[in-house]
Design a protein around this motif. Structure first.
Motif, PDB file in Angstrom:
ATOM      1  N   TYR A  35      15.339  -0.773  49.554  1.00 38.02           N
ATOM      2  CA  TYR A  35      15.331  -0.707  48.100  1.00 38.02           C
ATOM      3  C   TYR A  35      15.546  -2.104  47.514  1.00 38.02           C
ATOM      4  O   TYR A  35      14.851  -2.547  46.601  1.00 38.02           O
ATOM      5  N   LEU A  59      13.206  -4.471  45.189  1.00 37.86           N
ATOM      6  CA  LEU A  59      13.784  -5.016  43.969  1.00 37.86           C
ATOM      7  C   LEU A  59      13.533  -6.525  43.890  1.00 37.86           C
ATOM      8  O   LEU A  59      13.155  -7.074  42.854  1.00 37.86           O
ATOM      9  N   GLY A 114      10.173  -7.250  42.854  1.00 32.67           N
ATOM     10  CA  GLY A 114      10.066  -7.022  41.418  1.00 32.67           C
ATOM     11  C   GLY A 114      10.571  -8.227  40.646  1.00 32.67           C
ATOM     12  O   GLY A 114       9.962  -8.661  39.673  1.00 32.67           O
ATOM     13  N   LEU A 115      11.672  -8.793  41.100  1.00 30.23           N
ATOM     14  CA  LEU A 115      12.240  -9.961  40.454  1.00 30.23           C
ATOM     15  C   LEU A 115      11.265 -11.121  40.476  1.00 30.23           C
ATOM     16  O   LEU A 115      11.102 -11.854  39.520  1.00 30.23           O
ATOM     17  N   CYS A 150       8.776 -11.073  37.946  1.00 29.12           N
ATOM     18  CA  CYS A 150       9.351 -10.958  36.612  1.00 29.12           C
ATOM     19  C   CYS A 150       9.040 -12.138  35.702  1.00 29.12           C
ATOM     20  O   CYS A 150       9.112 -12.017  34.496  1.00 29.12           O
ATOM     21  N   MET A 198      16.875  -7.623  33.393  1.00 28.32           N
ATOM     22  CA  MET A 198      16.476  -9.021  33.510  1.00 28.32           C
ATOM     23  C   MET A 198      15.214  -9.188  32.699  1.00 28.32           C
ATOM     24  O   MET A 198      14.174  -8.627  33.030  1.00 28.32           O
ATOM     25  N   ALA A 245      18.977   6.355  41.448  1.00 27.93           N
ATOM     26  CA  ALA A 245      18.579   4.961  41.244  1.00 27.93           C
ATOM     27  C   ALA A 245      17.246   4.941  40.531  1.00 27.93           C
ATOM     28  O   ALA A 245      16.430   5.850  40.674  1.00 27.93           O
ATOM     29  N   SER A 246      17.053   3.865  39.750  1.00 26.28           N
ATOM     30  CA  SER A 246      15.760   3.738  39.079  1.00 26.28           C
ATOM     31  C   SER A 246      15.445   2.277  38.848  1.00 26.28           C
ATOM     32  O   SER A 246      16.325   1.433  38.817  1.00 26.28           O
ATOM     33  N   VAL A 247      14.176   2.021  38.728  1.00 30.63           N
ATOM     34  CA  VAL A 247      13.736   0.704  38.286  1.00 30.63           C
ATOM     35  C   VAL A 247      12.714   0.903  37.174  1.00 30.63           C
ATOM     36  O   VAL A 247      12.040   1.934  37.103  1.00 30.63           O
ATOM     37  N   LEU A 285      12.615  -6.508  33.850  1.00 25.68           N
ATOM     38  CA  LEU A 285      12.824  -5.633  34.978  1.00 25.68           C
ATOM     39  C   LEU A 285      14.222  -5.047  34.835  1.00 25.68           C
ATOM     40  O   LEU A 285      15.183  -5.773  34.581  1.00 25.68           O
ATOM     41  N   ALA A 327      16.918  -2.502  36.730  1.00 24.36           N
ATOM     42  CA  ALA A 327      17.205  -1.770  37.962  1.00 24.36           C
ATOM     43  C   ALA A 327      18.632  -1.262  37.879  1.00 24.36           C
ATOM     44  O   ALA A 327      19.525  -1.953  37.392  1.00 24.36           O
ATOM     45  N   GLY A 328      18.824  -0.061  38.306  1.00 23.68           N
ATOM     46  CA  GLY A 328      20.175   0.470  38.181  1.00 23.68           C
ATOM     47  C   GLY A 328      20.457   1.568  39.179  1.00 23.68           C
ATOM     48  O   GLY A 328      19.561   2.110  39.838  1.00 23.68           O
TER      49      GLY A 328
END
Lengths: 503, 417
Positions: free
Chosen positions: A7, A11, A14-15, A18, B72, B372-374, B407, B409-410
């Motif tokens: 995950y 992520l 994704g960053l 960004c 972000m 969780a999600s993005v 973005l 994310a959490g």
């Protein structure tokens, strides 16, 4: 836990994605171009306007906003190289002004600031720190020399400290002339410019104008060595000199832009003080008129005897009334009647221009005598006013210079910027791309003027904001002439007047 | 495990954004992962936000959902004519939520919702070309909403509750395009206020015509965040000496509306393992007419017209029970900008956006789950300007190209008893 690591990896991807990217980012090469010009070695030749002179001097932070320095920053987007300017590192107080042998050099005071406690412009109350005799002996990309007239740029010895005492040298150029007998144009050409600006000739008429026409119109006299400081340069000399400057700058194929000369009578130095600044009530007017009764009577006597025309008698008759009144001036172009005890007085008209410093003396008592008032009972001397006749003399010379500039530039296929038109636009209101409107007004103390004044406190030179407008105008013409794409300049971000709480 | 990874990859490739203006749509990881739909979805205590009427249909006596996210966001700016380029390097925002619901009896549930639907952190380089409009801004608001849900029948319920808001603002900008102190430092003002309180409400209704179809409606009222005298400070810095006496530090008054939001939507179960949801949200941004700040010194009244327009968000999302332990979700929403041409101010540089969301829940046991999600927010490059900055009586334009993305994310937990 393993899937958590996966995950995190996703992520991280994704960053990475960004950072937003423009479809056509301006930092991509090819966005800005120099067209058929080459900005790699840019040299600016001229006078105070090129040097970044403002508020009566060149000071360290002001010089940063000289118009060629602003242009050079924009040229960097399109292949421009380093742009050097004479060093002002020794201007410790950021105040301008010169010392010579440790003593303040007369006529080279610190910069003007507004003293909020007094409400008017004053020289910044610090001692200058720049010593003229600290010679830099360096040719700089900015070869603007404050005070230079056209023929000074090719004059050997103009940078020789030994010539300062006899008035044949200029302390600004002394500081950086490569050798005592170097010339401004020689130092400029030694840098092998690929691109240049040339804006010279303003002082060939300006000092005549700012001195209220005290100097002599030297049209027809090619001997510049016989000229006084306030004289008007012979247009023939100007054209010959200008041709030589352009020949020197274009010798290695450099391209460039030359600027015409604006109408100096549109600058705040001449437009700020009105011809009729004297408020008066009826009783005072009657009292003052009484003082001129014998002068007016003398005029009638002279007219009656055919010494002057009835029109001249009327023109010279002095009459105050309730309301705003024109100042009384000395006009040497009037018929000389001094042999009859009749001085050359008249009241100013809307066609006369009072110089900015006259605001400091008009209405003041002479010798603490309440009946002796400058501009009223004491006529203003020749140096306080540029009369309509003198204005025409200045205009004639300027027209001749500009004709020479345009024809020489055309023959050499150079860009020409019509600075006369730019100043005319300022008179009616010059609108920049952001929507702001700038005028030729002198700083009036309002908060609006803090954001919009474009002339510095000397009333002659632009301030940093004004130089930004000039740089933007130059860039527009360069883009047009050479098919270049140099980014423009927003004048609104540049500083204006300096206001200090007390001085 | 392999299957899980595969599912995750699919979920992420179906990417999701947040919402226009200063709205931050991160009010629950289950629902965010489904394109922030939820007005007709009953899966967890997240319904306390999305539709209070749904709480009464939850399984279990006690439902709790807690979560937080990092936001972000980046905005880049350029102006081709003048060669300006800048990048807002925005500090990370951290929206969070905490929802709880307790089933008092078969027809009545009580809940408490704490969430952060509005916020903004934008930090441009100090003294950048737009610094007369904003250097940096931070807005935050915490909503606390006690909630009741009433089951009128097996098919119809209503719910709602009052909202108590506590908010804070910190905003810095230069006083003009050129004013600076004697050393050349630009004159600027920072307004800062926290503990600004206001009240509002949320109401919802839910209709379940069949086992597999749910319809929902939710309305959250407009809440005006008013800064009264004494609530905050206005700090004037770097004034030139001659002006400093006219610009003493002090307090200020201002008002910022948190606009009303109306959402309706539908959810249905095409099969045992699938759930698909559609939401439409209308945000009444026309409440945001102007950001006016009244100072009590020479700065006077600073008028900053905004003239926002009402805007819509179109959302779609789905969830799939991949395994007994794993539920994956994905969604998409299109978020219209409330900003009109000529009012594009760099403190809320939000053009229209397309938003891709994904996420999953992992059931640790019958009670606990990790959520969780993005969210990926993408905006096309826009060329726009703010034309209402007044200098010396003239309206000036500041504009250029803007492009932003974000973005989010959490992670969170859900508990069900």
């Amino acid at each position: 836990m393993k899937n958590n690591i996966k995950y995190l990896a996703v992520l991280a991807l994704g960053l990475f994605a960004c950072e937003p990217e423009f479809d056509n980012p301006i930092d991509e090469s090819g966005t800005y171009t120099s067209g058929s010009a080459d900005f790699s070695t840019f040299v600016a030749v001229g006078n105070s306007l090129t040097a970044g002179f403002m508020d009566g001097t060149v000071f360290r932070s002001g010089q940063q906003n000289s118009f060629p320095n602003i242009m050079a920053q924009q040229f960097e987007f399109a292949g421009g190289g380093t742009f050097t300017q004479p060093s002002y590192d020794d201007d410790v107080n950021d105040a301008g002004g010169f010392l010579l042998g440790g003593v303040p050099l007369p006529g080279f005071d610190t910069r003007l600031v507004i003293d909020a406690s007094e409400g008017g412009p004053e020289n910044l109350n610090v001692t200058p720190t720049m010593e003229v005799s600290n010679l830099q002996a360096t040719a700089y990309n900015n070869m603007g020399v404050p005070g230079a007239k056209s023929f000074h740029l090719g004059a050997p010895g103009y940078g020789n400290i030994a010539n300062l005492a006899i008035g044949a040298a200029n302390p600004y150029y002394v500081r950086h002339a490569t050798e005592p007998n170097a010339t401004v144009i020689g130092d400029a050409v030694s840098l092998n410019p690929t691109f240049f600006t040339l804006w010279i000739g303003n002082n060939d008429i300006l000092s005549y104008a700012t001195s209220g026409g005290v100097g002599v119109d030297q049209t027809g006299n090619p001997n510049v060595l016989s000229y006084g400081f306030n004289d008007i340069t012979d247009p023939g000399v100007f054209a010959f000199t200008y041709q030589g400057l352009v020949d020197a700058l274009t010798a290695n194929g450099a391209k460039g832009i030359v600027a015409t000369l604006p109408d100096v009578t549109s600058i705040p130095y001449f437009t700020t003080v009105p011809y009729n600044p004297i408020p008066m009530d009826a009783a005072t007017a009657a009292f003052v008129n009484n003082g001129y009764a014998s002068y007016n009577g003398g005029l009638q006597f002279a007219a009656g005897n055919g010494l002057i025309t009835a029109e001249e008698a009327a023109q010279r008759t002095i009459s105050f009334s309730a309301g705003q009144n024109a100042v009384v001036i000395v006009d040497e172009d009037l018929t000389d009647l001094t042999g009859f005890g009749i001085p050359s007085y008249r009241q100013a008209t809307i066609d006369d221009l009072l110089v900015l410093p006259s605001s400091g003396i008009i209405g003041e008592e002479v010798n603490n005598d309440p009946t002796q008032i400058n501009g009223v009972s004491v006529p203003l001397a020749n140096n306080w006013v540029l009369t309509a006749t003198e204005i025409q003399t200045v205009r004639d010379a300027r027209t001749a210079y500009n004709n020479a500039i345009v024809s020489i530039a055309t023959a050499n296929d150079l860009a020409v910027i019509d600075m006369a038109a730019v100043l005319e636009e300022l008179v009616s209101g010059l609108r920049t791309a952001d929507g702001q409107i700038y005028t030729n007004n002198y700083f009036d103390g309002s908060s609006d003027a803090l954001s919009t004044a474009v002339f510095s406190l000397d009333g002659v030179h632009p301030n940093a904001r004004g130089y930004a407008i000039i740089a933007d105008q130059f860039i527009q013409i360069i883009n047009e002439k050479y098919g270049a794409n140099v980014p423009r300049v927003t004048a609104g971000y540049y500083p204006g007047v300096t206001v200090v709480p007390s001085n | 495990m392999k299957k899980l990874l595969l599912v995750l990859t699919i979920a992420f490739s179906a990417s999701v954004m947040y919402a226009g203006g200063y709205r931050v749509g991160v009010q629950g990881h289950k629902q965010l992962a489904m394109g922030h739909t939820g007005v007709a979805v009953v899966t967890s205590a997240e319904s306390a936000f999305f539709n209070p009427a749904g709480l009464v249909y939850l399984d279990g006596e006690l439902n709790v959902s807690l979560g937080a996210a990092v936001v972000m966001s980046n905005t880049v700016y350029q102006n081709r004519e003048f060669g300006y380029s800048s990048e807002a390097d925005n500090p990370i925002g951290t929206p969070f939520y905490a929802y709880g619901s307790y089933k008092i009896n078969d027809w009545l549930s009580a809940g408490l919702a704490v969430y952060t639907p509005y916020g903004s952190r934008v930090e441009w380089p100090t003294d950048w070309e737009g610094s007369h409009l904003v250097n940096e801004i931070e807005l935050s608001a915490i909503f606390v909403q006690p909630t009741l849900a009433i089951k009128l029948s097996d098919k119809f319920s209503i719910g709602g509750g009052p909202i108590y808001v506590t908010g804070a603002v910190n905003f810095n900008r230069n006083l003009s395009r050129s004013l600076a102190d004697e050393a050349g430092n630009r004159s600027n003002v920072t307004i800062d206020a926290s503990g600004i309180n206001a009240w509002g409400y949320s109401v919802g209704a839910m209709f379940r015509p069949t086992e597999d179809i749910t319809l929902g409606f939710n309305y959250r009222s407009k809440i005006d965040m008013d800064v009264e005298r004494g609530d905050g400070t206005a700090d004037f810095e770097n004034l030139p000496g001659a002006l400093a006496g006219s610009f003493p530090d002090g307090d200020f008054t201002s008002s910022l509306p948190l606009p009303a939001e109306l959402t309706f939507g539908a959810a249905f179960k095409p099969s045992e393992k699938w759930l698909v949801a559609f939401d439409y949200t209308r945000t009444f941004w026309d409440a945001y007419k102007s950001l006016d700040v009244q100072f009590f010194n020479a700065a006077g009244l600073s008028r900053n017209p905004r003239n926002y327009k009402n805007s819509s968000i179109y959302k779609i999302g789905a969830q799939y029970e991949a395994t007994q332990k794993v539920i994956v979700r994905a969604g998409f929403y299109y978020d219209e900008s409330p900003i009109r041409d000529g009012f594009f101010a760099p403190e809320t540089p939000r053009p229209d956006s397309v938003n891709f969301t994904a996420g999953f829940s992992y059931n640790l046991n019958s009670k606990w789950a990790i959520d969780a999600s993005v969210l990926y927010v993408h905006s096309n490059e826009v060329n726009n300007s703010y034309d209402s900055f007044v200098e010396a009586g003239q309206r000036l334009s500041f504009g250029g190209d803007y492009k932003s993305n974000a973005l989010v994310a959490g992670i969170g937990v859900s508990y069900k008893l």
